[in-house]
Write a protein that holds these residues in place. Structure first.
Motif, mmCIF file in Angstrom:
data_model
loop_
_atom_site.group_PDB
_atom_site.id
_atom_site.type_symbol
_atom_site.label_atom_id
_atom_site.label_comp_id
_atom_site.label_asym_id
_atom_site.label_seq_id
_atom_site.Cartn_x
_atom_site.Cartn_y
_atom_site.Cartn_z
ATOM 1 N N TRP A 20 -26.422 73.827 13.072
ATOM 2 C CA TRP A 20 -25.335 74.446 12.127
ATOM 3 C C TRP A 20 -24.765 73.174 11.278
ATOM 4 O O TRP A 20 -24.082 72.218 11.918
ATOM 5 C CB TRP A 20 -24.354 75.095 12.964
ATOM 6 N N THR A 21 -24.604 73.146 10.154
ATOM 7 C CA THR A 21 -23.988 72.007 9.283
ATOM 8 C C THR A 21 -22.786 72.593 8.608
ATOM 9 O O THR A 21 -23.032 73.675 7.715
ATOM 10 C CB THR A 21 -25.051 71.412 8.409
ATOM 11 N N SER A 22 -21.638 72.230 8.754
ATOM 12 C CA SER A 22 -20.443 72.713 7.788
ATOM 13 C C SER A 22 -19.468 71.805 7.837
ATOM 14 O O SER A 22 -18.621 71.677 8.619
ATOM 15 C CB SER A 22 -19.861 74.005 8.587
ATOM 16 N N ALA A 23 -19.286 71.123 6.551
ATOM 17 C CA ALA A 23 -18.482 69.878 6.477
ATOM 18 C C ALA A 23 -17.258 70.182 5.672
ATOM 19 O O ALA A 23 -15.946 69.615 5.754
ATOM 20 C CB ALA A 23 -19.123 68.879 5.721
ATOM 21 N N PHE A 24 -17.153 71.648 4.811
ATOM 22 C CA PHE A 24 -16.202 71.597 4.176
ATOM 23 C C PHE A 24 -15.197 72.415 4.708
ATOM 24 O O PHE A 24 -13.756 72.325 4.412
ATOM 25 C CB PHE A 24 -16.691 72.557 2.911
ATOM 26 N N ARG A 25 -15.280 73.232 5.785
ATOM 27 C CA ARG A 25 -14.304 73.951 6.435
ATOM 28 C C ARG A 25 -14.693 74.370 7.957
ATOM 29 O O ARG A 25 -16.101 74.101 7.985
ATOM 30 C CB ARG A 25 -13.890 75.188 5.415
ATOM 31 N N PRO A 26 -13.835 74.700 8.801
ATOM 32 C CA PRO A 26 -14.359 74.962 10.333
ATOM 33 C C PRO A 26 -14.765 76.256 10.248
ATOM 34 O O PRO A 26 -14.223 77.299 10.961
ATOM 35 C CB PRO A 26 -12.945 74.698 10.914
ATOM 36 N N GLU A 27 -15.964 76.470 9.915
ATOM 37 C CA GLU A 27 -16.715 77.780 9.941
ATOM 38 C C GLU A 27 -17.390 77.831 11.091
ATOM 39 O O GLU A 27 -18.126 77.209 11.531
ATOM 40 C CB GLU A 27 -17.623 77.954 8.695
ATOM 41 N N GLN A 28 -17.030 78.969 11.581
ATOM 42 C CA GLN A 28 -17.726 79.262 13.053
ATOM 43 C C GLN A 28 -19.233 79.591 12.856
ATOM 44 O O GLN A 28 -19.369 80.607 12.002
ATOM 45 C CB GLN A 28 -16.860 80.325 13.674
ATOM 46 N N PRO A 29 -20.137 79.041 13.584
ATOM 47 C CA PRO A 29 -21.420 79.547 13.550
ATOM 48 C C PRO A 29 -21.587 81.023 13.930
ATOM 49 O O PRO A 29 -20.686 81.354 14.845
ATOM 50 C CB PRO A 29 -22.109 78.435 14.418
ATOM 51 N N PRO A 30 -22.585 81.619 13.724
ATOM 52 C CA PRO A 30 -22.694 83.100 14.044
ATOM 53 C C PRO A 30 -23.315 82.973 15.641
ATOM 54 O O PRO A 30 -23.813 82.186 16.341
ATOM 55 C CB PRO A 30 -24.050 83.386 13.185
ATOM 56 N N ALA A 31 -22.938 84.028 16.179
ATOM 57 C CA ALA A 31 -23.112 84.414 17.593
ATOM 58 C C ALA A 31 -24.815 84.212 17.589
ATOM 59 O O ALA A 31 -25.493 84.826 17.128
ATOM 60 C CB ALA A 31 -22.573 85.705 18.200
ATOM 61 N N PHE A 32 -25.170 83.542 18.636
ATOM 62 C CA PHE A 32 -26.603 83.193 19.079
ATOM 63 C C PHE A 32 -26.734 82.791 20.458
ATOM 64 O O PHE A 32 -26.035 81.889 21.182
ATOM 65 C CB PHE A 32 -26.880 82.007 18.067
ATOM 66 N N GLU A 33 -27.728 83.419 21.121
ATOM 67 C CA GLU A 33 -28.274 82.945 22.426
ATOM 68 C C GLU A 33 -28.874 81.745 22.669
ATOM 69 O O GLU A 33 -28.716 81.368 23.838
ATOM 70 C CB GLU A 33 -28.569 84.168 23.129
ATOM 71 N N GLY A 34 -29.236 81.132 21.673
ATOM 72 C CA GLY A 34 -30.123 79.966 21.901
ATOM 73 C C GLY A 34 -29.262 78.649 21.848
ATOM 74 O O GLY A 34 -28.145 78.754 22.225
ATOM 75 N N GLN A 35 -30.164 77.316 21.598
ATOM 76 C CA GLN A 35 -29.309 76.344 21.746
ATOM 77 C C GLN A 35 -28.478 75.944 20.507
ATOM 78 O O GLN A 35 -29.083 76.501 19.265
ATOM 79 C CB GLN A 35 -30.230 75.048 22.060
ATOM 80 N N LEU A 36 -27.591 75.407 20.556
ATOM 81 C CA LEU A 36 -26.622 74.734 19.153
ATOM 82 C C LEU A 36 -26.369 73.649 19.045
ATOM 83 O O LEU A 36 -25.628 72.921 19.980
ATOM 84 C CB LEU A 36 -25.350 75.705 19.271
ATOM 85 N N VAL A 37 -26.969 73.046 17.924
ATOM 86 C CA VAL A 37 -26.516 71.551 17.676
ATOM 87 C C VAL A 37 -25.592 71.926 16.211
ATOM 88 O O VAL A 37 -25.913 72.603 15.476
ATOM 89 C CB VAL A 37 -27.752 70.823 17.190
ATOM 90 N N ALA A 38 -24.271 71.235 16.388
ATOM 91 C CA ALA A 38 -23.543 71.360 15.207
ATOM 92 C C ALA A 38 -23.097 70.091 14.670
ATOM 93 O O ALA A 38 -22.381 69.047 15.243
ATOM 94 C CB ALA A 38 -22.202 72.216 15.740
ATOM 95 N N PHE A 39 -23.105 69.951 13.438
ATOM 96 C CA PHE A 39 -22.609 68.768 12.750
ATOM 97 C C PHE A 39 -21.742 69.497 11.696
ATOM 98 O O PHE A 39 -21.823 69.982 10.585
ATOM 99 C CB PHE A 39 -23.867 68.056 11.784
ATOM 100 N N ALA A 40 -20.377 69.321 12.214
ATOM 101 C CA ALA A 40 -19.553 70.288 11.932
ATOM 102 C C ALA A 40 -18.123 69.629 11.692
ATOM 103 O O ALA A 40 -17.713 68.739 12.303
ATOM 104 C CB ALA A 40 -19.337 71.663 12.339
ATOM 105 N N HIS A 41 -17.369 70.308 10.890
ATOM 106 C CA HIS A 41 -15.818 69.993 10.702
ATOM 107 C C HIS A 41 -15.303 69.943 11.936
ATOM 108 O O HIS A 41 -15.361 70.761 13.008
ATOM 109 C CB HIS A 41 -15.225 71.164 9.909
#
Lengths: 414, 553
Positions: A333-354
């Motif tokens: 998940w990449t979201s640099a402009f705003r703290p946008e929440q990633p969608p619900a998901f049961e797998g693994q999550l890597v977030a490069f995020a706000h």
């Protein structure tokens, strides 16, 4: 232009990257890590630019604070082991998108932007049939009759009417007119449209497509499509206008949005036989358009493209984030402009995020990233797809760009 | 320090008067070096025996980037699906042919021995996109020609009688802001007139709003680039593209220059007469005669080839007129930002079509009838006439009369009847090919260190196998060196390097800054300083190679 005072540094004429209008008259006051937007910023931009004086958070692996290197090493392990990675979010500048393309083409996986629903409603017409479109400054100077189709786009594009329909335009004789068809202007929109003639034509819920069919019929002398409202005067207005523009925000249209867009583009085609007219399709939050453009020139396809075995393929249904997550095992998940929440998901999550992103559950890897246009320079595209805007660098909070992080991750993959 | 020695090849370097001289070529630290200067330091020797050695080829007119290219990719999704970049160590997952993606564009050009290609239609509002995209094209040096002549600021300057000096200052301001290297005019005043609902605009017809003619716009801008001292003359896509009878407009345009330099682009599309029962005929002989008589005129051809392509142009007035012939049936037009416009119409040229067959013959007639190879350039107006990958086939058509006649014989009789092509005996020599693809493009763009192999020139060197089948010969170079590095070997890419971006920045009276600040604030709705590109935006901070102009910064 910058002013320095004991209270910090104030930067003027800052380019705003968020909604896709690309306003460039925002002032930002920076004190250490703290940021406050002043003059020029609309309410939404002010909220998105605001930062507290708190230091940037650390990267985390399974909730444990770690150095960036360690977070990237952990991300590399997850990506290497993933069977079906899904790249979502994509809220980043053009360099970030370029770096994510290189990463995804190496790891495989589908790529989509989180706000692409409206874009694909537009593409379903532009790609299959085509249209005649226009840009913000053309509307500003030529458009004597603007027809806004559906919900008022200024809910998402706050300063829209200030930018495209000020009371006077270079080539506009008489009073400019804006007609809201099947939507109504907000109070803020009305304030922006002072000096412009406003008309609102109500359309019963769910009947916007029928209304446009009726308008098309009136313009092409086809048999009348029964029902209300009466659009004969609007049809005459468009025929008599020097440069009529049909605008919409496809993301706000309903499930039949793609058909509404198609119908609007046909109306513009008909009008252009005898007079001039154009479409203004609005979509473009968080550099959505720039991400799509970078995909087209690097890969040849729009977003919602997947990489498999060194080849790219585009499918706007299968490669949407929502669909891809059904068979994916890792979301990057990449979201640099705003703290946008990633969608619900049961797998693994890597977030490069706000840094302010609130997660439903702790990601396996979280790397807080800087915002293009605040923490680093970058390029974003305006909603009209033609103009791209240079984003500036106004503070040093120690946050890396998505481009840097994606490159760092790619280099750690064997 | 690195030095490469290329031995035993026949050197074709017309800019320096060398025609097939067998000698060694040395490249030291990325530049051509004199034979005595390298001494013992050679680190790599390339055996070119039996081969022909030339400078890297230069394409002066090819639509390789920008918004219109992306629209073309979007519209031509079937082509993108069908033609993907072959997987390999240097693959970048791109694709397309007439809509080729950035990485593939660089690869396909360099395999043929091209090391520079210039984008001829940069709309100011789209300049930033154009530069970012060109930065993703490997191997090639690039640059853009800025589209002026339909921009409201300029038309207002001319119409209000602001004077030549003000126009010159504005042109210089725009070149600096967009980091371009030349000025292109597309359908002078016509694109603008279409925004006011005019459907055609002849050379002496007034724009409905500004009441100035294309002739006035053209002559004013010709004077501007002459007085600013740009190396490249005005690069003109004239009025009435594709309209039968436009040969007269083209002849009138040549006369309008009054001896000042003018480059006329894709002239094939502007060389149509109205003779015959179909009211469509070749004007190539008349146009070539005028070019031969007027040494101030240069042209590129815009040859068409049969097959599917997509036409992408700033000329929305013409493209709206052409929308009915779109194949497949879809097209996109855009009015752009008080600047220009664009129109993208997919099209399939068919050899069975009378008009398309004659277009093919007209292009070749122009190539063969224009006598001075320094004033005619090899283009297909990629992708408008055909993808640039057809160049080797085109070279064979020019160099091999029996092959040309064989192709001509396949055309419908009705088209053959209207062409003198089989009467033309000329075959281009290798030297002439080196001129039209290397020496002359460098000269007309003012790239003094390109297009030749003299000491100090860029180390862009190509070795071709001297194959009597010229199409095979020019399809895959044996070796290509970019800035002294081997990037192609036996027709295959072996390394990836990136070129530079070229621009000019003539000086202007700084009072123009305030005028444009006001214009952007009021008319455009954002700031002039946002519009202006900075050096750090070019190729990750490299900036451009700025070429000298008479009025230099």
């Amino acid at each position: 232009m910058t002013d320095v005072s004991s209270g910090g540094v104030t930067h003027h004429d800052v380019v705003c990257p968020f909604c896709g209008l690309g306003c460039d008259d925002v002032s930002l006051t920076v004190r250490g890590n703290a940021v406050e937007a002043g003059e020029g910023a609309c309410g939404r931009a002010a909220a998105l630019f605001r930062r507290s004086a708190d230091p940037a958070p650390s990267a985390r692996v399974m909730g444990r604070e770690v150095a960036l290197d360690e977070a990237l090493a952990a991300a590399a392990e997850l990506v290497s082991a993933a069977r079906s990675p899904v790249y979502g979010g994509l809220g980043t500048d053009v360099d970030g998108v370029r770096a994510l393309i290189k990463l995804a083409s190496k790891t495989g996986g589908s790529v989509d932007h989180y706000a692409s629903t409206g874009l694909f409603r537009n593409l379903s017409t532009s790609q299959r049939k085509g249209w005649i479109a226009t840009t913000l400054a053309e509307v500003r100077n030529h458009c004597d009759l603007l027809v806004v189709i559906g919900p008022d786009p200024s809910e998402a594009f706050h300063r829209l009417y200030n930018r495209i329909t000020p009371p006077t335009g270079r080539f506009i004789k008489g009073k400019r007119k804006v007609v809201f068809l099947g939507g109504a202007p907000s109070d803020e929109a009305r304030a922006q449209l002072e000096g412009v003639e406003i008309q609102t034509i109500a359309v019963p819920e769910g009947e916007l497509l029928d209304a446009l069919s009726r308008l098309q019929g009136l313009l092409s002398d086809a048999p009348a499509v029964p029902g209300g409202p009466d659009l004969a005067a609007l049809a005459e207005g468009l025929k008599g206008a020097h440069y009529g523009v049909l605008a919409w925000s496809a993301g706000m249209l309903g499930g039949d949005g793609d058909l509404i867009v198609e119908r609007a583009s046909i109306i513009v085609d008909i009008l252009n036989v005898d007079t001039r007219a154009a479409c203004l399709p609005l979509a473009g939050r968080d550099n959505l358009i720039g991400a799509n453009q970078a995909f087209l020139w690097n890969i040849g396809f729009p977003l919602r493209t997947a990489f498999r075995g060194g080849q790219a393929d585009h499918d706007q249904l299968l490669n949407s984030t929502e669909e891809a997550l059904k068979s994916g095992d890792l979301l990057i998940w990449t979201s640099a402009f705003r703290p946008e929440q990633p969608p619900a998901f049961e797998g693994q999550l890597v977030a490069f995020a706000h840094p302010d992103t609130i997660f439903e559950r702790e990601p396996e890897v979280f790397v807080p990233v800087g915002q293009p246009g605040l923490d680093h320079r970058g390029l974003a595209f305006r909603t009209d797809t033609v103009v791209s805007i240079p984003l500036g660098h106004y503070r040093d909070a120690g946050l890396p760009s998505i481009a840097m992080v994606a490159k760092g991750l790619r280099e750690r993959l064997s | 320090m690195s030095a490469v020695r290329i031995t035993g090849g026949k050197v074709l370097d017309p800019a320096n008067g060398e025609v097939g001289v067998e000698r060694d070529v040395f490249i030291q630290d990325g530049r051509i070096a004199a034979s005595g200067a390298v001494g013992e330091g050679v680190t790599e020797t390339i055996d070119a025996k039996g081969g022909v050695v030339m400078a890297g080829a230069i394409d002066i007119h090819t639509h390789i980037a920008g918004g219109k290219s992306n629209i073309a990719r979007l519209l031509m999704v079937e082509e993108q699906r069908a033609i993907r970049e072959p997987a390999g160590p240097f693959c970048a997952c791109g694709g397309g042919l007439s809509t080729m993606t950035a990485h593939a564009t660089g690869c396909r050009y360099v395999e043929m021995g091209y090391t520079a290609a210039f984008e001829p239609a940069v709309v100011g509002a789209n300049a930033r996109h154009m530069h970012y995209e060109m930065g993703d094209i490997p191997f090639l040096d690039t640059g853009g020609y800025l589209v002026l002549g339909n921009d409201d600021f300029l038309l207002d300057l001319i119409a209000s009688g602001a004077g030549q000096q003000a126009v010159n200052d504005y042109v210089a301001w725009m070149l600096a802001a967009t980091k371009c290297m030349a000025i292109k005019i597309v359908n002078p005043g016509g694109i603008n007139a279409f925004k006011f609902n005019a459907r055609r605009l002849d050379l002496d017809e007034a724009n409905p709003h500004y009441e100035i003619t294309p002739r006035k716009i053209l002559t004013t801008l010709i004077r501007a680039v002459t007085e600013l001292g740009l190396a490249h003359p005005i690069h003109l896509h004239g009025c009435n593209l594709g309209v039968p009878g436009n040969e007269q407009t083209t002849l009138d345009t040549i006369a309008a220059t009054e001896g000042l330099p003018l480059h006329m682009t894709h002239v094939q599309f502007h060389s149509y007469g109205t003779e015959g029962d179909r009211k469509f005929s070749s004007g190539a002989a008349k146009i070539a005669e005028a070019v031969n008589k007027n040494p101030n005129i240069s042209i590129d051809v815009g040859q068409i080839m049969f097959g599917q392509t997509v036409t992408a142009s700033a000329d929305l007035m013409s493209q709206h007129r052409n929308r009915g012939i779109a194949t497949p049936k879809r097209w996109i037009g855009m009015d752009i930002e008080m600047d220009a416009a664009c129109g993208i119409v997919p099209f399939e040229y068919k050899d069975k079509s009378f008009v398309n067959a004659l277009q093919w013959a007209i292009g070749l007639e122009l190539f063969l009838l224009v006598e001075d190879p320094w004033r005619i350039f090899l283009t297909t107006d990629h992708p408008n006439g055909a993808p640039f990958t057809t160049y080797p086939h085109l070279l064979r058509l020019l160099m091999d009369k029996p092959f040309r006649d064989e192709q001509f014989a396949k055309l419908p009789k009705s088209a053959r009847k209207h062409s003198i092509l089989n009467e033309l005996k000329r075959e281009y020599t290798l030297e002439e090919i080196a001129i039209v693809t290397r020496a002359a493009p460098a000269k007309i763009l003012g790239l003094t260190d390109r297009g030749h192999l003299g000491a100090g020139a860029a180390g862009d060197v190509v070795i071709y196998r001297d194959d009597p089948d010229r199409e095979a010969m020019f399809s895959k170079a044996e070796y290509v060196l970019k800035d002294g590095r081997v990037v192609v070997k036996d027709g295959e890419i072996v390394d990836v390097v990136y070129g530079r971006t070229h621009s000019v920045a003539p000086d202007y009276d700084k009072s123009m800054d305030a005028k444009l600040d006001r214009w952007f604030d009021q008319a455009i709705g954002f700031k002039a300083k946002t519009f202006k590109m900075r050096d750090h935006e070019i190729r990750d901070g490299q900036g451009t190679v700025v070429h000298a102009t008479k009025r230099s910064a």
